[in-house]
Design an enzyme around this catalytic site. Structure first.
Site, PDB file in Angstrom:
ATOM      1  N   HIS A 143     -38.969  14.247 -14.680  1.00  0.00           N
ATOM      2  CA  HIS A 143     -38.195  14.957 -15.489  1.00  0.00           C
ATOM      3  C   HIS A 143     -37.138  15.685 -14.362  1.00  0.00           C
ATOM      4  O   HIS A 143     -36.837  17.034 -14.742  1.00  0.00           O
ATOM      5  CB  HIS A 143     -38.482  16.086 -16.582  1.00  0.00           C
ATOM      6  CG  HIS A 143     -39.668  15.076 -17.301  1.00  0.00           C
ATOM      7  ND1 HIS A 143     -39.029  14.243 -18.483  1.00  0.00           N
ATOM      8  CD2 HIS A 143     -41.008  14.991 -17.477  1.00  0.00           C
ATOM      9  CE1 HIS A 143     -40.241  13.768 -19.341  1.00  0.00           C
ATOM     10  NE2 HIS A 143     -41.300  14.181 -18.449  1.00  0.00           N
ATOM     11  N   SER A 264     -12.550  16.732   2.209  1.00  0.00           N
ATOM     12  CA  SER A 264     -11.615  17.029   1.104  1.00  0.00           C
ATOM     13  C   SER A 264     -10.046  17.238   1.599  1.00  0.00           C
ATOM     14  O   SER A 264      -9.916  17.639   2.758  1.00  0.00           O
ATOM     15  CB  SER A 264     -12.049  18.440   0.628  1.00  0.00           C
ATOM     16  OG  SER A 264     -11.264  19.060  -0.342  1.00  0.00           O
ATOM     17  N   LYS A 270     -16.408  20.376   3.453  1.00  0.00           N
ATOM     18  CA  LYS A 270     -16.842  19.344   2.505  1.00  0.00           C
ATOM     19  C   LYS A 270     -17.442  18.125   3.347  1.00  0.00           C
ATOM     20  O   LYS A 270     -16.483  17.477   3.925  1.00  0.00           O
ATOM     21  CB  LYS A 270     -15.827  18.757   1.324  1.00  0.00           C
ATOM     22  CG  LYS A 270     -15.609  19.989   0.194  1.00  0.00           C
ATOM     23  CD  LYS A 270     -16.829  20.616  -0.305  1.00  0.00           C
ATOM     24  CE  LYS A 270     -17.532  19.763  -1.173  1.00  0.00           C
ATOM     25  NZ  LYS A 270     -16.939  19.164  -2.281  1.00  0.00           N
ATOM     26  N   GLU A 277     -22.050   7.561  -4.234  1.00  0.00           N
ATOM     27  CA  GLU A 277     -21.370   7.880  -5.587  1.00  0.00           C
ATOM     28  C   GLU A 277     -20.657   6.655  -6.252  1.00  0.00           C
ATOM     29  O   GLU A 277     -20.700   6.338  -7.280  1.00  0.00           O
ATOM     30  CB  GLU A 277     -20.265   9.082  -5.654  1.00  0.00           C
ATOM     31  CG  GLU A 277     -20.839  10.369  -5.369  1.00  0.00           C
ATOM     32  CD  GLU A 277     -19.895  11.299  -5.183  1.00  0.00           C
ATOM     33  OE1 GLU A 277     -20.189  12.673  -5.373  1.00  0.00           O
ATOM     34  OE2 GLU A 277     -18.414  11.146  -5.027  1.00  0.00           O
TER      35      GLU A 277
END
Length: 486
Positions: A143, A264, A270, A277
């Site tokens: 979980h 970025s 970043k 992704e």
């Protein structure tokens, strides 16, 4: 009819993918027609000479756009170059229906062999990363909460095992793909004395797909293959999600290689895990391809329907997305840098030794596990900073009315139960995180991987031998004296 309407029926992107396969099918069919005496040897020589001269780039760029599909284009240009009297004989005893079905299977067969190789490379990367980290302690999760301590090796071997099953599924999909529909013609076979076994062998297929109706109308091998891709992408998405989470400041478990992150346009600091992704997102793309093909094939009457043309682009899209995702994931896994200090620190957080403490109570006091579970749960609920024999006795007294120290539990055993390294070492049941068990699994998986690699390579080599034989047959038949075009 306007160009937009004409374009509606075209399948140029898929046809480009099938170009090499189509030439193989044409060559094998012509060789067979000549051997069966259906066309003359000099006619076969003329056709084969043309087929060996076609240049893929030029043909696709300059010829293909003028025709409805690749198969029509090749035959039309053949007739234009050597005349209909000879060129028009290439299509004897076959239809576009069996031709395109055969081409798809050849192209997909090659893609599956390549994908299986890439999956094995990724499996190797995971296994070797695990081998480097058999002593790297980390928290295991349920979980997404700290559950029990494990090792990085144990976690990555889990991913490797999932991919081993993916390899097995791809192997089965390959077997169902590598059967030959050529010779089924439109759907009712042909009255010409063709030799389906001959073309099957020359093209490297395992066997003939016998029933001619089934041969031209079935796309279950596409559904099965994209289903395998979907399962593989599900497993990749889980690994990608870990990489995304673990590389955040909140986790800080790993550092993703620089070549697999982006910056970025506004925030200079970043390091976005865009590659991971996109793998996570492309799992959804592949699922979409599967649902599209299922919907296209649903309730189609036998035999061939043009609906099936729409299945091929989804197959191509799913194939490219899956293969690229495996390739990228391998690079990320190989280049991952672990923050071992943080991993070990987090393994100590969240009372990850609670299960072993309950087990110890069972072993040392002959208490039932459910009772021990209640006692340790009471300790956890109290949220005290340190667990000692005294705090355990207090919890036990509130649950069972007596102290565990009075019935066999000692401070030494409590300390041992709360020690992370001891926890992991004790979990040496088959498949557990104990070092000796993980090392056993690593050795076994390396052997399994080598075996799978040999199995894949044997299939690839068998196809190559048969296609080499096809090329020898083509060269032999091209030596016939050229017939003058009328």
């Amino acid at each position: 009819m306007e160009k937009r309407e004409k374009d509606f029926i075209l399948s140029l992107e898929s046809d480009r993918w099938l170009f090499y396969a189509d030439l193989l099918v044409d060559k094998a069919h012509v060789v067979m027609l000549k051997e069966r005496g259906i066309i003359k040897k000099d006619e076969a020589a003329e056709i084969l000479k043309f087929l060996t001269k076609i240049k893929e780039k030029d043909f696709i760029e300059y010829e293909l756009p003028s025709y409805e599909d690749l198969h029509t284009a090749i035959e039309s240009v053949l007739i234009r170059e050597i005349g209909e009297e000879i060129g028009g004989r290439m299509h004897i005893g076959r239809s576009r229906n069996d031709e395109v079905a055969t081409c798809i299977r050849i192209a997909l067969r090659d893609e599956l062999l390549e994908l299986m190789k890439e999956v094995n490379y990724l499996r190797r990367a995971l296994i070797e990363k695990a081998a480097e980290n058999v002593d790297t302690v980390m928290p295991g999760y349920t979980h997404l909460q700290h559950a029990q301590a494990t090792t990085f090796a144990h976690q990555y071997m889990a991913h490797a095992d999932a991919l081993a099953r993916d390899f097995s599924r791809l192997l089965n999909a390959y077997e169902h793909t590598n059967v030959c529909p050529l010779g089924a013609a439109a759907f009712a076979s042909t009255g010409f004395p063709i030799d389906r076994a001959k073309t099957t062998k020359l093209l490297g297929f395992n066997s003939v797909l016998e029933n001619s109706m089934d041969a031209v109308s079935s796309r279950d091998f596409i559904i099965e293959t994209i289903s395998c891709f979907s399962n593989l992408m599900t497993n990749l998405s889980r690994l990608a999600e870990e990489i995304i989470l673990w590389s955040t400041s909140e986790f800080d478990f790993i550092c993703v290689p620089a070549e697999y992150v982006t910056g970025s346009s506004i925030m200079p600091q970043k390091r976005n895990p865009d590659y991971a992704e996109l793998i996570r997102a492309r799992a959804g793309t592949v699922y979409g391809c599967l649902m599209s093909v299922l919907s296209i094939c649903k309730a189609l009457p036998y035999t061939y329907n043009r609906d099936l043309q729409e299945a091929t682009p989804h197959l191509l899209k799913a194939t490219k997305a899956t293969t690229a995702s495996v390739l990228v994931m391998k690079g990320m896994v190989e280049g991952l840098e672990l923050n071992k200090e943080e991993l070990e620190k987090q393994a100590e957080i969240g009372f990850t030794t609670a299960t072993e403490l309950a087990d110890t109570i069972v072993r040392e006091t002959d208490t039932s596990f459910r009772t021990a579970h209640k006692i340790v749960s009471e300790l956890a609920n109290r949220g005290e900073s340190g667990v000692t024999l005294r705090t355990i006795d207090d919890a036990a007294k509130s649950i069972i009315g007596k102290k565990l120290s009075e019935i066999g539990l000692t401070e030494k055993k409590v300390k041992e139960a709360l020690d992370i390294a001891s926890n992991i070492k004790k979990r040496d049941a088959k498949g557990g995180p104990a070092k000796k068990e993980v090392l056993r699994m690593i050795d076994r998986r390396r052997a399994d991987l080598d075996k799978d690699g040999r199995s894949r390579q044997a299939k690839e080599e068998r196809v190559k031998r048969n296609l080499d034989e096809l090329e020898r047959e083509v060269k032999k038949k091209k030596r016939i004296i050229k017939v003058t075009k009328k």
